[in-house]
Design a protein around this motif. Structure first.
Motif, PDB file in Angstrom:
ATOM      1  N   PHE A 505       8.433  -3.170  -2.362  1.00  0.00           N
ATOM      2  CA  PHE A 505       7.143  -3.613  -1.845  1.00  0.00           C
ATOM      3  C   PHE A 505       6.166  -2.439  -1.773  1.00  0.00           C
ATOM      4  CE2 PHE A 505       4.706  -4.002   2.244  1.00  0.00           C
ATOM      5  CZ  PHE A 505       3.814  -4.998   1.852  1.00  0.00           C
ATOM      6  N   VAL A 506       6.602  -1.333  -1.192  1.00  0.00           N
ATOM      7  CA  VAL A 506       5.740  -0.151  -1.078  1.00  0.00           C
ATOM      8  C   VAL A 506       5.355   0.377  -2.456  1.00  0.00           C
ATOM      9  CG1 VAL A 506       5.604   2.220  -0.257  1.00  0.00           C
ATOM     10  CG2 VAL A 506       6.632   0.460   1.193  1.00  0.00           C
ATOM     11  N   ALA A 507       6.337   0.396  -3.366  1.00  0.00           N
ATOM     12  CA  ALA A 507       6.060   0.876  -4.722  1.00  0.00           C
ATOM     13  C   ALA A 507       5.021  -0.012  -5.408  1.00  0.00           C
ATOM     14  CB  ALA A 507       7.356   0.901  -5.536  1.00  0.00           C
ATOM     15  N   LYS A 508       5.127  -1.307  -5.165  1.00  0.00           N
ATOM     16  CA  LYS A 508       4.166  -2.234  -5.776  1.00  0.00           C
ATOM     17  C   LYS A 508       2.771  -2.035  -5.192  1.00  0.00           C
ATOM     18  CE  LYS A 508       3.113  -5.803  -8.393  1.00  0.00           C
ATOM     19  NZ  LYS A 508       3.178  -5.741  -9.874  1.00  0.00           N
ATOM     20  N   LEU A 509       2.697  -1.763  -3.895  1.00  0.00           N
ATOM     21  CA  LEU A 509       1.400  -1.489  -3.276  1.00  0.00           C
ATOM     22  C   LEU A 509       0.720  -0.304  -3.960  1.00  0.00           C
ATOM     23  CD1 LEU A 509       2.191  -1.796   0.553  1.00  0.00           C
ATOM     24  CD2 LEU A 509       1.206  -3.533  -0.948  1.00  0.00           C
ATOM     25  N   LYS A 510       1.505   0.739  -4.206  1.00  0.00           N
ATOM     26  CA  LYS A 510       0.949   1.920  -4.853  1.00  0.00           C
ATOM     27  C   LYS A 510       0.559   1.625  -6.295  1.00  0.00           C
ATOM     28  CE  LYS A 510       3.559   5.080  -1.884  1.00  0.00           C
ATOM     29  NZ  LYS A 510       4.592   6.134  -1.806  1.00  0.00           N
ATOM     30  N   GLU A 511       1.376   0.816  -6.943  1.00  0.00           N
ATOM     31  CA  GLU A 511       1.069   0.433  -8.325  1.00  0.00           C
ATOM     32  C   GLU A 511      -0.236  -0.357  -8.398  1.00  0.00           C
ATOM     33  OE1 GLU A 511       2.794  -2.782 -11.553  1.00  0.00           O
ATOM     34  OE2 GLU A 511       4.237  -1.721 -10.279  1.00  0.00           O
ATOM     35  N   LEU A 512      -0.495  -1.192  -7.366  1.00  0.00           N
ATOM     36  CA  LEU A 512      -1.703  -2.005  -7.337  1.00  0.00           C
ATOM     37  C   LEU A 512      -2.933  -1.236  -6.860  1.00  0.00           C
ATOM     38  CD1 LEU A 512      -0.215  -5.339  -5.907  1.00  0.00           C
ATOM     39  CD2 LEU A 512      -1.055  -4.950  -8.237  1.00  0.00           C
ATOM     40  N   GLY A 513      -2.735   0.026  -6.456  1.00  0.00           N
ATOM     41  CA  GLY A 513      -3.877   0.872  -6.132  1.00  0.00           C
ATOM     42  C   GLY A 513      -4.160   1.084  -4.669  1.00  0.00           C
ATOM     43  N   ALA A 514      -3.176   0.835  -3.794  1.00  0.00           N
ATOM     44  CA  ALA A 514      -3.416   0.997  -2.358  1.00  0.00           C
ATOM     45  C   ALA A 514      -3.832   2.419  -2.011  1.00  0.00           C
ATOM     46  CB  ALA A 514      -2.160   0.607  -1.574  1.00  0.00           C
ATOM     47  N   GLU A 515      -3.142   3.405  -2.558  1.00  0.00           N
ATOM     48  CA  GLU A 515      -3.485   4.801  -2.254  1.00  0.00           C
ATOM     49  C   GLU A 515      -4.865   5.161  -2.797  1.00  0.00           C
ATOM     50  OE1 GLU A 515       0.735   7.134  -2.008  1.00  0.00           O
ATOM     51  OE2 GLU A 515       0.033   6.564  -4.006  1.00  0.00           O
ATOM     52  N   GLN A 516      -5.217   4.590  -3.932  1.00  0.00           N
ATOM     53  CA  GLN A 516      -6.530   4.859  -4.513  1.00  0.00           C
ATOM     54  C   GLN A 516      -7.634   4.285  -3.622  1.00  0.00           C
ATOM     55  OE1 GLN A 516      -6.886   3.549  -8.580  1.00  0.00           O
ATOM     56  NE2 GLN A 516      -8.997   4.287  -8.792  1.00  0.00           N
ATOM     57  N   ILE A 517      -7.398   3.102  -3.077  1.00  0.00           N
ATOM     58  CA  ILE A 517      -8.380   2.497  -2.175  1.00  0.00           C
ATOM     59  C   ILE A 517      -8.549   3.345  -0.917  1.00  0.00           C
ATOM     60  CG2 ILE A 517      -8.796   0.531  -0.647  1.00  0.00           C
ATOM     61  CD1 ILE A 517      -7.619  -1.266  -2.792  1.00  0.00           C
ATOM     62  N   VAL A 518      -7.438   3.810  -0.355  1.00  0.00           N
ATOM     63  CA  VAL A 518      -7.512   4.661   0.837  1.00  0.00           C
ATOM     64  C   VAL A 518      -8.342   5.908   0.538  1.00  0.00           C
ATOM     65  CG1 VAL A 518      -6.192   6.081   2.431  1.00  0.00           C
ATOM     66  CG2 VAL A 518      -5.343   3.819   1.814  1.00  0.00           C
ATOM     67  N   ALA A 519      -8.101   6.527  -0.612  1.00  0.00           N
ATOM     68  CA  ALA A 519      -8.842   7.739  -0.976  1.00  0.00           C
ATOM     69  C   ALA A 519     -10.331   7.446  -1.123  1.00  0.00           C
ATOM     70  CB  ALA A 519      -8.281   8.306  -2.283  1.00  0.00           C
ATOM     71  N   ILE A 520     -10.664   6.323  -1.727  1.00  0.00           N
ATOM     72  CA  ILE A 520     -12.063   5.940  -1.898  1.00  0.00           C
ATOM     73  C   ILE A 520     -12.735   5.745  -0.541  1.00  0.00           C
ATOM     74  CG2 ILE A 520     -13.565   4.035  -2.611  1.00  0.00           C
ATOM     75  CD1 ILE A 520     -11.744   3.703  -5.074  1.00  0.00           C
ATOM     76  N   MET A 521     -12.045   5.013   0.335  1.00  0.00           N
ATOM     77  CA  MET A 521     -12.635   4.719   1.634  1.00  0.00           C
ATOM     78  C   MET A 521     -12.736   5.973   2.503  1.00  0.00           C
ATOM     79  SD  MET A 521     -13.276   1.600   1.123  1.00  0.00           S
ATOM     80  CE  MET A 521     -13.600   0.645   2.596  1.00  0.00           C
ATOM     81  N   GLN A 522     -11.763   6.865   2.405  1.00  0.00           N
ATOM     82  CA  GLN A 522     -11.829   8.114   3.171  1.00  0.00           C
ATOM     83  C   GLN A 522     -12.979   8.983   2.683  1.00  0.00           C
ATOM     84  OE1 GLN A 522      -9.946   8.955   5.921  1.00  0.00           O
ATOM     85  NE2 GLN A 522     -11.526  10.530   6.059  1.00  0.00           N
ATOM     86  N   ALA A 523     -13.158   9.032   1.367  1.00  0.00           N
ATOM     87  CA  ALA A 523     -14.269   9.805   0.821  1.00  0.00           C
ATOM     88  C   ALA A 523     -15.601   9.226   1.299  1.00  0.00           C
ATOM     89  CB  ALA A 523     -14.208   9.803  -0.705  1.00  0.00           C
ATOM     90  N   GLY A 524     -15.674   7.897   1.361  1.00  0.00           N
ATOM     91  CA  GLY A 524     -16.891   7.259   1.852  1.00  0.00           C
ATOM     92  C   GLY A 524     -17.141   7.565   3.313  1.00  0.00           C
ATOM     93  N   ALA A 525     -16.059   7.606   4.108  1.00  0.00           N
ATOM     94  CA  ALA A 525     -16.191   7.910   5.533  1.00  0.00           C
ATOM     95  C   ALA A 525     -16.617   9.361   5.757  1.00  0.00           C
ATOM     96  CB  ALA A 525     -14.867   7.639   6.245  1.00  0.00           C
ATOM     97  N   ASN A 526     -16.244  10.243   4.833  1.00  0.00           N
ATOM     98  CA  ASN A 526     -16.580  11.657   4.978  1.00  0.00           C
ATOM     99  C   ASN A 526     -18.044  11.954   4.668  1.00  0.00           C
ATOM    100  OD1 ASN A 526     -13.927  12.215   5.638  1.00  0.00           O
ATOM    101  ND2 ASN A 526     -13.347  12.821   3.562  1.00  0.00           N
ATOM    102  N   LYS A 527     -18.697  11.046   3.942  1.00  0.00           N
ATOM    103  CA  LYS A 527     -20.093  11.251   3.582  1.00  0.00           C
ATOM    104  C   LYS A 527     -20.988  10.963   4.775  1.00  0.00           C
ATOM    105  CE  LYS A 527     -19.475  10.035  -1.298  1.00  0.00           C
ATOM    106  NZ  LYS A 527     -19.852   9.093  -2.383  1.00  0.00           N
ATOM    107  N   LYS A 528     -21.958  11.775   4.955  1.00  0.00           N
ATOM    108  CA  LYS A 528     -22.890  11.611   6.074  1.00  0.00           C
ATOM    109  C   LYS A 528     -24.107  10.806   5.656  1.00  0.00           C
ATOM    110  CE  LYS A 528     -20.276  14.123   8.675  1.00  0.00           C
ATOM    111  NZ  LYS A 528     -19.475  13.503   9.739  1.00  0.00           N
TER     112      LYS A 528
END
Length: 528
Positions: A505-528
């Motif tokens: 299940f976890v591997a599939k989440l990563k395959e579907l882009g979960a980590e990529q989404i987290v990175a995108i959203m974190q980058a957005g949160a870091n922008k002022k």
């Protein structure tokens, strides 16, 4: 012209990935505290004029939450037609109870109505496909009240913008702060000699006692310890008891995705165990919106997580059915790490799972309809949608609308207002004062506690994402959310074992882009 046949599933994706706020609709006020700080700062001088010089009839798709379908006989919209010269005619089937299906069939047909109301995340996708027209210039020229509202509330507008930086929707803006809380049958606790649960372990003890010790006294093991009327996500309200959630949320100043967090496995495993033991409603995925009426009315329901005002009202409305009923709010049980938090709150920001409406790209009434949209942001339009029709549901007292006594004594004031077309989740700003008037003392006490003890995790403000990141997030979120929802339901129901499948299940989440989404959203949160 809009001709796409692609079926859209934006609602599910948006609901799971909305940051911090998990609430969608709300019938709940906050007590005492002021309305949302993002409420409009000042009113535009009223200059109401007809949206059309001659009467016109425009079509609208409105079908949401399974049972809210536009009705041209609603007095609120009839009154609006008198004031604006715009009459709306609904196109959605009233016989269907699956709003997603009705929406998808409408889109697949290609012949869109003039106005489309649905989840903002789904409508933004429709705009990307050419189904909605941009509203920026129309608002600038013809909608002074909307223009003023967005000028006063730039973060709300920011959250409503599409990936191309344009505005295609006008969102429903919730008023107030507190949304949901935990409610327990205190009469059952007293009968069984139990205290209100303050931890997850104590909650388990209470639920077991409700199931096994016959608190309703009918001699049958028919109690339903935990129930929830949201047949899609209601069971997952329990995840917060293990410091996790279904989608993205803030943790220690960072954005995280619940299913990738280690405590998520513990939470889901426990939910499956509780379900198997009968501590969770066996019909939690199917019972739906009447769960409170049914289970409390039959003296079978023990604990839920739901909106304050409407849930507390059952103590009055069901008293003749269940004289002993004492359904009271309690503090969120502490997680194993000692965290006492309520993760749902009333967010003013469109978050993908917020109802909104937009104007079809091929309507012939674009100017008239943006003027009609603007009407709902005038003083008169706002009062009409918030309080109903003067003389029918409210009267003016000292210059302010006051709901009539016959409305305030109804089992559900929200339902009564919905029946005449008021408090529908169209593009307008909800007035908290409406709900404060019908919130009883039981709810007010709980709301006070949640506010004063700072249980509420505030909603996250909208993020600053590049157009590419927004498009990537939109592309990835749908399949990811669908996979999570389908997998968890199988696990909870026991249709598939959690082990040895969890690592897959976890591997599939990563395959579907979960980590990529987290990175995108974190980058957005870091922008002022």
């Amino acid at each position: 012209m809009f001709t796409t046949k692609r079926i859209v599933f934006g609602a599910t994706a948006a609901a799971l990935l909305a940051a911090l706020s998990t609430g969608c609709s709300s019938d709940e006020p906050k007590n005492g505290a002021s309305a949302s700080p993002l409420a409009s700062k000042s009113a535009v001088p009223e200059a109401i004029s007809k949206a059309s010089n001659t009467p016109i009839e425009a079509t609208i798709h409105m079908h949401y939450y399974g049972n809210r379908v536009f009705d041209s006989n609603w007095p609120v919209f009839k009154k609006a037609a008198e004031l604006t010269n715009v009459t709306l005619k609904g196109t959605a089937s009233k016989s269907s109870t699956n709003s997603d299906e009705v929406y998808n069939l409408m889109v697949a047909g290609g012949n869109l109505p003039d106005i489309i109301q649905f989840y903002d995340g789904t409508l933004k996708k429709l705009a990307e496909e050419g189904g909605l027209q941009p509203l920026d210039e129309l608002i600038d020229k013809y909608a002074p009240h909307i223009k003023k509202y967005f000028a006063d509330n730039p973060l709300i507008k920011k959250a409503a913008l599409n990936t191309d930086g344009k505005l295609y929707i006008i969102p429903y803006v919730q008023g107030g702060q507190v949304q949901k809380g935990w409610f327990v049958r205190k009469d059952w606790l007293d009968k069984l000699g139990l205290q209100q649960p303050k931890t997850v372990d104590e909650l388990y003890t209470v639920l077991k006692a409700f199931k096994e010790k016959d608190p309703n006294g009918n001699g049958a093991a028919d109690e339903v310890p935990y129930f929830n009327r949201d047949n899609r996500y209601g069971i997952y309200d329990l995840l917060a008891l293990w410091d996790t959630q279904m989608g993205l949320y803030g943790k220690d100043g960072k954005r995280v995705y619940g299913p990738l967090e280690p405590q998520f496995k513990t939470a889901v495993t426990t939910l499956a165990k509780w379900y198997k033991e009968g501590l969770i409603d066996k019909e939690i995925f199917t019972r739906g919106g009447k769960a409170r009426e049914i289970l409390l009315g039959d003296n079978k329901g023990g604990l839920t997580h739901d909106f304050f005002a409407s849930t507390a009202n059952y103590n009055t409305s069901l008293k003749s059915n269940v004289p002993s009923l004492n359904f009271v709010p309690i503090a969120p049980p502490a997680s194993p790490t000692g965290v006492i938090k309520e993760y749902t709150s009333r967010s003013p920001y469109p978050n993908g799972n917020t109802m909104s409406w937009g104007i079809s790209s091929h309507t012939k009434y674009a100017v008239e309809l943006i003027k009609y949209f603007d009407f709902w942001f005038t003083e008169e339009g706002s009062r009409l949608m918030n309080f109903g029709v003067e003389g029918q549901t409210y009267t003016m007292v000292n210059g302010k609308p006051q709901l009539n006594a016959d409305i305030l004594t109804k089992p559900s004031v929200a339902d009564e207002l919905n029946k005449i077309g008021a408090q529908q989740q169209i593009g307008f700003a909800q007035d908290y004062e409406n709900e404060r008037q019908w919130t009883n003392e039981i709810a007010l006490k709980g709301i006070d506690e949640y506010i004063n003890k700072k249980y509420i995790v505030p909603p996250a403000p909208p993020l600053t994402l590049s157009e590419q990141d927004r498009q990537t997030n939109s592309k990835l979120s749908g399949p990811l959310a669908t996979y999570v929802e389908e997998t968890l339901q199988k696990w909870v129901l026991g249709a598939e074992p959690i082990e040895p499948n969890y690592d897959k299940f976890v591997a599939k989440l990563k395959e579907l882009g979960a980590e990529q989404i987290v990175a995108i959203m974190q980058a957005g949160a870091n922008k002022k």
